[in-house]
Design a protein around this motif. Structure first.
Motif, PDB file in Angstrom:
ATOM      1  N   PHE A   1      84.431  47.595  28.232  1.00 34.88           N
ATOM      2  CA  PHE A   1      84.769  46.202  28.480  1.00 34.88           C
ATOM      3  C   PHE A   1      83.579  45.289  28.173  1.00 34.88           C
ATOM      4  CE2 PHE A   1      87.931  48.383  30.950  1.00 34.88           C
ATOM      5  CZ  PHE A   1      89.035  47.555  30.933  1.00 34.88           C
ATOM      6  N   ASP A   2      83.907  44.044  27.880  1.00 36.27           N
ATOM      7  CA  ASP A   2      82.908  42.979  27.845  1.00 36.27           C
ATOM      8  C   ASP A   2      82.945  42.335  29.218  1.00 36.27           C
ATOM      9  OD1 ASP A   2      81.188  40.961  27.334  1.00 36.27           O
ATOM     10  OD2 ASP A   2      82.436  39.902  25.885  1.00 36.27           O
ATOM     11  N   LEU A   3      82.001  42.720  30.071  1.00 34.20           N
ATOM     12  CA  LEU A   3      82.052  42.352  31.481  1.00 34.20           C
ATOM     13  C   LEU A   3      81.143  41.160  31.754  1.00 34.20           C
ATOM     14  CD1 LEU A   3      83.234  43.268  34.253  1.00 34.20           C
ATOM     15  CD2 LEU A   3      81.096  44.532  34.587  1.00 34.20           C
ATOM     16  N   PRO A   4      81.682  40.041  32.173  1.00 37.14           N
ATOM     17  CA  PRO A   4      80.850  38.867  32.484  1.00 37.14           C
ATOM     18  C   PRO A   4      80.110  39.062  33.806  1.00 37.14           C
ATOM     19  CG  PRO A   4      83.137  38.400  32.975  1.00 37.14           C
ATOM     20  CD  PRO A   4      83.116  39.762  32.346  1.00 37.14           C
TER      21      PRO A   4
ATOM     22  N   LYS B   1      83.800  49.150  20.856  1.00 36.53           N
ATOM     23  CA  LYS B   1      82.901  48.190  20.213  1.00 36.53           C
ATOM     24  C   LYS B   1      81.481  48.269  20.762  1.00 36.53           C
ATOM     25  CE  LYS B   1      82.414  43.270  19.080  1.00 36.53           C
ATOM     26  NZ  LYS B   1      81.016  43.181  19.541  1.00 36.53           N
ATOM     27  N   ASN B   2      81.352  48.426  22.087  1.00 34.10           N
ATOM     28  CA  ASN B   2      80.018  48.531  22.679  1.00 34.10           C
ATOM     29  C   ASN B   2      79.259  49.731  22.126  1.00 34.10           C
ATOM     30  OD1 ASN B   2      80.192  46.243  24.351  1.00 34.10           O
ATOM     31  ND2 ASN B   2      81.262  47.400  25.941  1.00 34.10           N
ATOM     32  N   TYR B   3      79.982  50.839  21.963  1.00 32.34           N
ATOM     33  CA  TYR B   3      79.343  52.062  21.449  1.00 32.34           C
ATOM     34  C   TYR B   3      78.931  51.888  19.984  1.00 32.34           C
ATOM     35  CZ  TYR B   3      80.891  54.450  25.682  1.00 32.34           C
ATOM     36  OH  TYR B   3      81.077  54.828  26.990  1.00 32.34           O
ATOM     37  N   THR B   4      79.808  51.313  19.187  1.00 30.27           N
ATOM     38  CA  THR B   4      79.476  51.118  17.773  1.00 30.27           C
ATOM     39  C   THR B   4      78.330  50.127  17.606  1.00 30.27           C
ATOM     40  OG1 THR B   4      81.218  49.430  17.591  1.00 30.27           O
ATOM     41  CG2 THR B   4      81.803  51.698  16.996  1.00 30.27           C
ATOM     42  N   ASP B   5      78.319  49.084  18.443  1.00 27.05           N
ATOM     43  CA  ASP B   5      77.233  48.108  18.370  1.00 27.05           C
ATOM     44  C   ASP B   5      75.890  48.757  18.714  1.00 27.05           C
ATOM     45  OD1 ASP B   5      79.003  46.154  17.643  1.00 27.05           O
ATOM     46  OD2 ASP B   5      79.122  45.217  19.628  1.00 27.05           O
TER      47      ASP B   5
END
Length: 291
Positions: free
Chosen positions: A40-43, A56-60
């Motif tokens: 997740f993109d967690l704020p 996406k976080n892993y690939t980034d």
């Protein structure tokens, strides 16, 4: 007998429940929650909804040059510090594995660096290497004239890296020393006497008698110290800001850039790496133990 077996099983579960509950609460739940966050993109604001981003976080992270660089620095730091502290601990343990005057007092002095709080040791090192009033620069510039002017030890990436490695070696070699000394004292002295009768040199006695005897302990020390240093944060963070090891990279990702999702994915990647290392080392220890 069946009723007794069932009652013993119930009693066992009752006694184990507090430990199992604590493990689930303090280990399993945070681990599962961390894995969930990594997708997740967690704020930072808990009132805002998290956005599912998949892998996406892993690939980034895996395509981030800074992460790869940080991982490489960490591995190099870990290898040098583990090798240095293990070798120094073994050398000192071999030296102490014989009777001499004031041996107990000397042992106490050796383990001081390991039992002293890190914060005290870190600031002692920063004081020693201070470019204005540090004893190292005083000796190097004013006494032995090795430098024209006092080097800024912790402001240069190369010298900073060397110093954090030396600090780790000095800080953690007593752990290896204690472990090696304990196993060396169990080695039968007749093995060394037999090797000496056969005309073995000091190196041959070390290679053929000492190494096989300490091998399980050696592998355990290397494994545990590698894990601890791989996740190192406090010592390096307090000493300098020029050595971006993985612990500092993770900290900055989470708390400087407020990217909790990427930070969680970093921790998952590191967990996978260390799991592979631990499984491989356990097989190695078992192999040596059976051999």
């Amino acid at each position: 007998m069946k009723n007794r077996g069932k009652s013993d099983l119930k009693l066992a579960w009752v006694l184990l429940f507090p430990s199992v509950f604590l493990v689930l609460l303090l280990v399993a739940y945070p681990m599962i929650s961390n894995i969930k966050i990594s997708f997740f993109d967690l704020p930072i604001n808990p009132r805002l909804d998290a956005t599912f981003v998949g892998l996406k976080n892993y690939t980034d992270i895996l395509t981030d040059v800074e992460f790869i660089k940080s991982l490489g620095i960490t591995v190099l730091y870990m290898i040098l510090a583990v090798a240095g502290s293990t070798a120094l601990g073994l050398a000192v343990a071999i030296f102490f594995n014989r009777p001499f005057k004031f041996r107990k007092a000397a042992r106490s002095l050796i383990i001081l660096s390991y039992v002293t709080p890190s914060i005290s040791l870190v600031f002692a090192w920063k004081y020693m290497f201070n470019n204005g009033y540090g004893v190292i620069n005083h000796l190097g510039v004013d006494v032995f004239h090795l430098f024209d002017k006092a080097p800024l030890w912790f402001d240069n990436p190369v010298s900073s890296f060397i110093l954090v490695v030396l600090f780790a070696i000095w800080r953690y070699f007593p752990y290896a020393f204690i472990s090696f000394l304990a196993i060396l004292q169990t080695v039968d002295s007749s093995l060394y006497e037999a090797a000496e009768i056969d005309g073995a040199s000091t190196w041959e006695k070390f290679k053929n008698v000492t190494i096989p005897a300490i091998m399980p302990v050696l592998i355990t020390i290397i494994t545990l110290r590698s894990i601890w240093l791989f996740y190192m944060f406090t010592d390096v963070y307090l000493l300098t800001n020029k050595v971006n090891i993985i612990g500092i990279y993770l900290y900055e990702t989470a708390f400087a850039f407020n990217d909790l999702g990427k930070a969680a994915s970093i921790s998952v990647i590191l967990f996978i790496i260390l799991s592979i290392v631990i499984i491989a080392s356990r097989k190695r220890v078992k192999f040596n133990g059976n051999g």
